[in-house]
Design a protein around this motif. Sequence first.
Motif, PDB file in Angstrom:
ATOM      1  N   ALA A 104       0.832  -1.211   0.000  1.00  0.00           N
ATOM      2  CA  ALA A 104       0.000   0.000   0.000  1.00  0.00           C
ATOM      3  C   ALA A 104       0.863   1.257   0.000  1.00  0.00           C
ATOM      4  O   ALA A 104       0.576   2.232  -0.706  1.00  0.00           O
ATOM      5  CB  ALA A 104      -0.929  -0.006   1.217  1.00  0.00           C
ATOM      6  N   ARG A 105       1.931   1.235   0.760  1.00  0.00           N
ATOM      7  CA  ARG A 105       2.831   2.395   0.801  1.00  0.00           C
ATOM      8  C   ARG A 105       3.483   2.639  -0.550  1.00  0.00           C
ATOM      9  O   ARG A 105       3.614   3.770  -1.005  1.00  0.00           O
ATOM     10  CB  ARG A 105       3.875   2.200   1.889  1.00  0.00           C
ATOM     11  CG  ARG A 105       4.778   3.387   2.062  1.00  0.00           C
ATOM     12  CD  ARG A 105       5.637   3.278   3.271  1.00  0.00           C
ATOM     13  NE  ARG A 105       6.546   4.412   3.342  1.00  0.00           N
ATOM     14  CZ  ARG A 105       7.342   4.628   4.346  1.00  0.00           C
ATOM     15  NH1 ARG A 105       7.351   3.809   5.384  1.00  0.00           N
ATOM     16  NH2 ARG A 105       8.150   5.662   4.331  1.00  0.00           N
ATOM     17  N   SER A 112       3.438   2.378  -7.660  1.00  0.00           N
ATOM     18  CA  SER A 112       3.869   1.078  -8.168  1.00  0.00           C
ATOM     19  C   SER A 112       3.005  -0.043  -7.617  1.00  0.00           C
ATOM     20  O   SER A 112       2.459   0.040  -6.520  1.00  0.00           O
ATOM     21  CB  SER A 112       5.339   0.824  -7.826  1.00  0.00           C
ATOM     22  OG  SER A 112       5.529   0.766  -6.434  1.00  0.00           O
ATOM     23  N   ASP A 113       2.891  -1.102  -8.398  1.00  0.00           N
ATOM     24  CA  ASP A 113       2.111  -2.273  -8.021  1.00  0.00           C
ATOM     25  C   ASP A 113       3.079  -3.383  -7.606  1.00  0.00           C
ATOM     26  O   ASP A 113       3.736  -3.988  -8.448  1.00  0.00           O
ATOM     27  CB  ASP A 113       1.259  -2.731  -9.201  1.00  0.00           C
ATOM     28  CG  ASP A 113       0.462  -3.996  -8.899  1.00  0.00           C
ATOM     29  OD1 ASP A 113       0.473  -4.465  -7.739  1.00  0.00           O
ATOM     30  OD2 ASP A 113      -0.168  -4.514  -9.834  1.00  0.00           O
ATOM     31  N   ALA A 114       3.160  -3.637  -6.304  1.00  0.00           N
ATOM     32  CA  ALA A 114       4.052  -4.676  -5.781  1.00  0.00           C
ATOM     33  C   ALA A 114       3.251  -5.902  -5.338  1.00  0.00           C
ATOM     34  O   ALA A 114       3.699  -6.661  -4.470  1.00  0.00           O
ATOM     35  CB  ALA A 114       4.872  -4.116  -4.629  1.00  0.00           C
ATOM     36  N   SER A 115       2.096  -6.102  -5.946  1.00  0.00           N
ATOM     37  CA  SER A 115       1.227  -7.214  -5.535  1.00  0.00           C
ATOM     38  C   SER A 115       1.865  -8.581  -5.769  1.00  0.00           C
ATOM     39  O   SER A 115       1.462  -9.565  -5.151  1.00  0.00           O
ATOM     40  CB  SER A 115      -0.123  -7.138  -6.241  1.00  0.00           C
ATOM     41  OG  SER A 115       0.044  -7.218  -7.644  1.00  0.00           O
ATOM     42  N   ASP A 116       2.875  -8.635  -6.615  1.00  0.00           N
ATOM     43  CA  ASP A 116       3.540  -9.906  -6.906  1.00  0.00           C
ATOM     44  C   ASP A 116       4.718 -10.192  -5.971  1.00  0.00           C
ATOM     45  O   ASP A 116       5.364 -11.224  -6.091  1.00  0.00           O
ATOM     46  CB  ASP A 116       4.016  -9.926  -8.352  1.00  0.00           C
ATOM     47  CG  ASP A 116       5.038  -8.836  -8.650  1.00  0.00           C
ATOM     48  OD1 ASP A 116       4.973  -7.748  -8.018  1.00  0.00           O
ATOM     49  OD2 ASP A 116       5.904  -9.063  -9.514  1.00  0.00           O
ATOM     50  N   ILE A 117       4.987  -9.291  -5.019  1.00  0.00           N
ATOM     51  CA  ILE A 117       6.133  -9.468  -4.126  1.00  0.00           C
ATOM     52  C   ILE A 117       5.663  -9.888  -2.741  1.00  0.00           C
ATOM     53  O   ILE A 117       4.834  -9.229  -2.120  1.00  0.00           O
ATOM     54  CB  ILE A 117       6.962  -8.167  -4.014  1.00  0.00           C
ATOM     55  CG1 ILE A 117       7.512  -7.760  -5.378  1.00  0.00           C
ATOM     56  CG2 ILE A 117       8.105  -8.356  -3.010  1.00  0.00           C
ATOM     57  CD1 ILE A 117       8.220  -6.416  -5.372  1.00  0.00           C
ATOM     58  N   ASP A 118       6.215 -10.995  -2.245  1.00  0.00           N
ATOM     59  CA  ASP A 118       6.025 -11.395  -0.858  1.00  0.00           C
ATOM     60  C   ASP A 118       7.248 -10.876  -0.107  1.00  0.00           C
ATOM     61  O   ASP A 118       8.367 -11.326  -0.355  1.00  0.00           O
ATOM     62  CB  ASP A 118       5.920 -12.921  -0.747  1.00  0.00           C
ATOM     63  CG  ASP A 118       5.709 -13.392   0.678  1.00  0.00           C
ATOM     64  OD1 ASP A 118       5.746 -12.564   1.625  1.00  0.00           O
ATOM     65  OD2 ASP A 118       5.510 -14.608   0.865  1.00  0.00           O
ATOM     66  N   PHE A 119       7.049  -9.932   0.780  1.00  0.00           N
ATOM     67  CA  PHE A 119       8.167  -9.326   1.492  1.00  0.00           C
ATOM     68  C   PHE A 119       8.639 -10.179   2.669  1.00  0.00           C
ATOM     69  O   PHE A 119       9.572  -9.814   3.373  1.00  0.00           O
ATOM     70  CB  PHE A 119       7.810  -7.907   1.930  1.00  0.00           C
ATOM     71  CG  PHE A 119       7.708  -6.965   0.761  1.00  0.00           C
ATOM     72  CD1 PHE A 119       8.845  -6.439   0.170  1.00  0.00           C
ATOM     73  CD2 PHE A 119       6.473  -6.652   0.212  1.00  0.00           C
ATOM     74  CE1 PHE A 119       8.760  -5.596  -0.924  1.00  0.00           C
ATOM     75  CE2 PHE A 119       6.373  -5.799  -0.889  1.00  0.00           C
ATOM     76  CZ  PHE A 119       7.527  -5.277  -1.454  1.00  0.00           C
ATOM     77  N   LEU A 120       8.012 -11.336   2.865  1.00  0.00           N
ATOM     78  CA  LEU A 120       8.414 -12.330   3.868  1.00  0.00           C
ATOM     79  C   LEU A 120       8.445 -11.751   5.282  1.00  0.00           C
ATOM     80  O   LEU A 120       9.355 -12.036   6.069  1.00  0.00           O
ATOM     81  CB  LEU A 120       9.763 -12.962   3.497  1.00  0.00           C
ATOM     82  CG  LEU A 120       9.821 -13.656   2.141  1.00  0.00           C
ATOM     83  CD1 LEU A 120      11.225 -14.156   1.836  1.00  0.00           C
ATOM     84  CD2 LEU A 120       8.824 -14.804   2.069  1.00  0.00           C
ATOM     85  N   THR A 121       7.447 -10.935   5.597  1.00  0.00           N
ATOM     86  CA  THR A 121       7.325 -10.410   6.951  1.00  0.00           C
ATOM     87  C   THR A 121       6.864 -11.526   7.877  1.00  0.00           C
ATOM     88  O   THR A 121       6.426 -12.589   7.421  1.00  0.00           O
ATOM     89  CB  THR A 121       6.318  -9.244   6.981  1.00  0.00           C
ATOM     90  OG1 THR A 121       5.046  -9.713   6.553  1.00  0.00           O
ATOM     91  CG2 THR A 121       6.781  -8.092   6.092  1.00  0.00           C
ATOM     92  N   PHE A 122       6.946 -11.289   9.175  1.00  0.00           N
ATOM     93  CA  PHE A 122       6.541 -12.305  10.146  1.00  0.00           C
ATOM     94  C   PHE A 122       6.143 -11.640  11.455  1.00  0.00           C
ATOM     95  O   PHE A 122       6.434 -10.473  11.685  1.00  0.00           O
ATOM     96  CB  PHE A 122       7.665 -13.330  10.363  1.00  0.00           C
ATOM     97  CG  PHE A 122       9.005 -12.732  10.709  1.00  0.00           C
ATOM     98  CD1 PHE A 122       9.384 -12.546  12.031  1.00  0.00           C
ATOM     99  CD2 PHE A 122       9.889 -12.359   9.707  1.00  0.00           C
ATOM    100  CE1 PHE A 122      10.611 -11.996  12.347  1.00  0.00           C
ATOM    101  CE2 PHE A 122      11.133 -11.810  10.024  1.00  0.00           C
ATOM    102  CZ  PHE A 122      11.495 -11.631  11.349  1.00  0.00           C
ATOM    103  N   SER A 123       5.461 -12.407  12.298  1.00  0.00           N
ATOM    104  CA  SER A 123       4.998 -11.865  13.576  1.00  0.00           C
ATOM    105  C   SER A 123       5.529 -12.637  14.777  1.00  0.00           C
ATOM    106  O   SER A 123       5.288 -12.252  15.913  1.00  0.00           O
ATOM    107  CB  SER A 123       3.458 -11.851  13.609  1.00  0.00           C
ATOM    108  OG  SER A 123       2.969 -13.164  13.453  1.00  0.00           O
TER     109      SER A 123
END
Length: 172
Positions: A104-105, A112-123
């Motif tokens: 979203a940022r 830009s459309d980064a819908s194809d990127i998994d940024f591999l965040t975690f909790s």
Amino acid sequence: MSSVDEMLESNKRFAAEFTGGDMPMPPARKVAVLTCMDARIDPAKMLGLDIGDAHVIRNAGGRASDDAIRSLIISSTLLGTREFVVIQHTDCGMLTFTSDDLRARLAEERGSDASDIDFLTFSDSEGNVREDVDRIRNSPHIDRSIPVSGYIYDVHTGGLDEVVAPAAVSQA
């Protein structure tokens, strides 16, 4: 003077005293370390490594991403590493946002459309270390006899806490 200019000056001093030009390509300790790119982590200092001792693979979160797995495959298959260590850390920035937040940022700030990127965040840091160790252990392209262990580095104390003990996948 910019930070890059300062680093280039430091490199001139380093190169003037450098004596390691004849080192072999394979790492002397036959180990590869996967860790986060966080500037508070100095893998060589925290692990007592010298130039030529280990392969160090760094990315945001110290994740076993496709590219990290690619590097581990090359490290072990072509350059003889016989052990892998995953080191993530406390107070990791990857805990502070989600992939959707960053997408979203990027859309808002850059269009830009980064819908194809998994940024591999975690909790969950410990769960994340376990997941990444399992991903490495279960890769069909990595020798299952290579021990893989996982740790969390405490950025406040400098200590390592074991999450996953060194082990290879049994050859069933």
